[in-house]
Design a protein around this motif. Structure first.
Motif, short mmCIF file in Angstrom:
data_model
loop_
_atom_site.label_atom_id
_atom_site.label_comp_id
_atom_site.label_asym_id
_atom_site.label_seq_id
_atom_site.Cartn_x
_atom_site.Cartn_y
_atom_site.Cartn_z
N LEU A 76 0.83 -1.21 0.00
CA LEU A 76 0.00 0.00 0.00
C LEU A 76 0.86 1.26 0.00
O LEU A 76 0.47 2.29 -0.53
CB LEU A 76 -0.92 0.02 1.23
CG LEU A 76 -2.11 -0.94 1.21
CD1 LEU A 76 -2.76 -1.00 2.58
CD2 LEU A 76 -3.13 -0.51 0.17
N GLN A 77 2.04 1.15 0.64
CA GLN A 77 2.89 2.34 0.80
C GLN A 77 3.98 2.44 -0.25
O GLN A 77 4.81 3.36 -0.19
CB GLN A 77 3.48 2.33 2.22
CG GLN A 77 2.42 2.60 3.27
CD GLN A 77 2.86 2.18 4.67
OE1 GLN A 77 3.95 1.67 4.87
NE2 GLN A 77 1.99 2.41 5.65
N ASN A 78 4.01 1.49 -1.16
CA ASN A 78 5.03 1.49 -2.22
C ASN A 78 5.12 2.86 -2.90
O ASN A 78 4.13 3.42 -3.34
CB ASN A 78 4.63 0.40 -3.23
CG ASN A 78 5.68 0.22 -4.31
OD1 ASN A 78 6.18 1.18 -4.88
ND2 ASN A 78 6.01 -1.03 -4.59
N LYS A 79 6.33 3.38 -2.96
CA LYS A 79 6.51 4.73 -3.53
C LYS A 79 7.02 4.69 -4.97
O LYS A 79 7.28 5.73 -5.58
CB LYS A 79 7.51 5.53 -2.68
CG LYS A 79 7.04 5.85 -1.27
CD LYS A 79 6.31 7.19 -1.23
CE LYS A 79 5.88 7.57 0.19
NZ LYS A 79 4.66 6.82 0.61
N ILE A 117 -0.70 1.68 -7.47
CA ILE A 117 -0.97 1.56 -6.04
C ILE A 117 -2.47 1.47 -5.80
O ILE A 117 -3.26 2.25 -6.31
CB ILE A 117 -0.40 2.75 -5.25
CG1 ILE A 117 -0.52 4.05 -6.06
CG2 ILE A 117 1.04 2.49 -4.85
CD1 ILE A 117 -0.18 5.29 -5.27
N PRO A 118 -2.85 0.49 -4.97
CA PRO A 118 -4.27 0.36 -4.62
C PRO A 118 -4.62 1.29 -3.47
O PRO A 118 -3.74 1.70 -2.70
CB PRO A 118 -4.40 -1.09 -4.19
CG PRO A 118 -3.02 -1.53 -3.81
CD PRO A 118 -2.03 -0.58 -4.41
N PHE A 119 -5.88 1.63 -3.35
CA PHE A 119 -6.34 2.48 -2.25
C PHE A 119 -6.43 1.68 -0.96
O PHE A 119 -6.11 2.19 0.11
CB PHE A 119 -7.71 3.08 -2.60
CG PHE A 119 -8.26 3.99 -1.54
CD1 PHE A 119 -7.72 5.25 -1.33
CD2 PHE A 119 -9.34 3.57 -0.76
CE1 PHE A 119 -8.24 6.09 -0.35
CE2 PHE A 119 -9.86 4.42 0.23
CZ PHE A 119 -9.30 5.68 0.43
#
Lengths: 247, 247
Positions: free
Chosen positions: B53-56, B61-63
């Motif tokens: 989720l926090q992948n930058k 990216i999923p909510f």
């Protein structure tokens, strides 16, 4: 629109509502569609929407408007309609993986829109706002403090991290989800102007996207036309000052 | 499940929640999947869900969970995941028009599920139930009197009007939306047993569908296995007697 249009949109007349996300796609693409409830004649008008919902013969009954018919196919739900018409309107990525990602974003918008609607109807859609105002005020506080920045921040991140450019949410070209995002920001600015002013500094790419979409020739023409209905007291986005924060 | 599974499901451990609609499809199809949060080792566990989720770095990216990865593709939202995996699992119609109709039904279920969740969280997902119990009780009354019969009645009509048979919602064979409908009825019976008893006489085809699905060999095996989590106090379906009606 043209009488020989292949697409028939079934939605209520008089409000933008969920139908507007579909209208914007057709308008941007310049593809003819029939807005059934807003036309006159046989098989047209609000009665035609009711009749389709109550049809006792077909296998393909929708739960609620908006829905679209295209030949024998009936497609319900905004995200499903946009997924279906996207390629024909050249508003979907050609790459299937990207198309699935666009659909996921549109479904996140769908959830966001449902939360925005429930701001003024936290108890029941069958009660007047005035009869659930106390609960609405309590819900709005949490929405403005937590949900609004969370959803907008997520979409800002999607723009930031799009490896193909930050001017659209997915890939290299505008897709229907960008048009829906435009409408969402329009609606939020109408409904919660003070709350929006507080968060807008944190989402510059979203604001740029909103501006870019507003300048697309077909969108600009549509927004200035009589076909574009105004925000009212009975759509998704409603301006009740007591639900907003102070200026 | 098998370590070489192609599908990785990202969802929270400990609850059925929205992830369960996806699990049921994999289990019924007998297709291997990795339930990431519930596995140990590198790239597994609840931390792996948070990290995704926090992948930058990725554009995709999923909510929120559930989401699925399949190679480089990330697919978010239950309806989108089921639409994507349906053909591979042989749980989608081959006819594209029917597949779109299944997606519309799944999205109607999605709306229904969100309303069921908000029964116990009408004000905010970040507040405890106890802190919004007054509003929850008011909302539940309208839900039970209006929304529950409306949604169930709609799906009963879809079964009744399916020209290819009344044992499944769409076409001639069971699809993933039938599995989701099974889970919905399971959940409603757990959460609102009295309210369900009051409406069940009006939806005989839905009850028959629920029974048929429960008897499918892979579903039966899954329901009896340790992989099937129980209903708890923190999923979508929660049993608070004060929200139900009297017996």
């Amino acid at each position: 629109m043209a009488e020989d249009a292949k697409y028939k949109l079934y939605y209520w007349d008089g409000i933008q509502g969920r139908g507007e996300f579909v209208r914007l796609a057709f308008e941007d693409a310049g593809v003819d569609y029939i807005d059934v409830a807003r036309e006159e004649g046989e098989g047209m008008g609000p009665e035609a929407v009711m009749a389709a919902l109550q049809n006792k013969k077909t296998s393909f009954i929708p739960f609620a408007p908006p829905f679209l018919t295209y030949g024998d196919v009936t497609i319900s739900h905004v995200a499903n309609i946009l997924y279906f018409i996207g390629p024909d309107l050249r508003l979907a990525p050609e790459d299937e993986d990207l198309r699935i990602f666009v659909n996921g974003l549109q479904l996140t918008l769908t959830d966001f829109i449902a939360e925005i609607h429930d701001l003024h109807h936290p108890i029941s859609g069958s009660l007047y706002y005035e009869d659930q105002k106390t609960e609405a005020k309590r819900r709005a506080r949490y929405f403005i403090d937590e949900r609004l920045p969370k959803f907008l921040g997520y979409f800002e991140r999607v723009l930031t991290q799009n490896r193909d450019g930050n001017m659209q949410l997915v890939g290299k070209r505008v897709t229907y989800v960008d048009l829906s995002m435009f409408q969402l920001i329009e609606g939020l600015r109408y409904a919660l102007p003070n709350a929006m002013r507080r968060v807008e500094d944190d989402v510059p790419l979203l604001l740029a996207l909103h501006h870019t979409i507003s300048q697309r020739p077909n969108i600009k023409a549509y927004l200035g036309s009589k076909r574009r209905l105004g925000f009212t007291g009975s759509g998704i986005f409603r301006h009740y000052p007591e639900l907003d924060i102070s200026a």
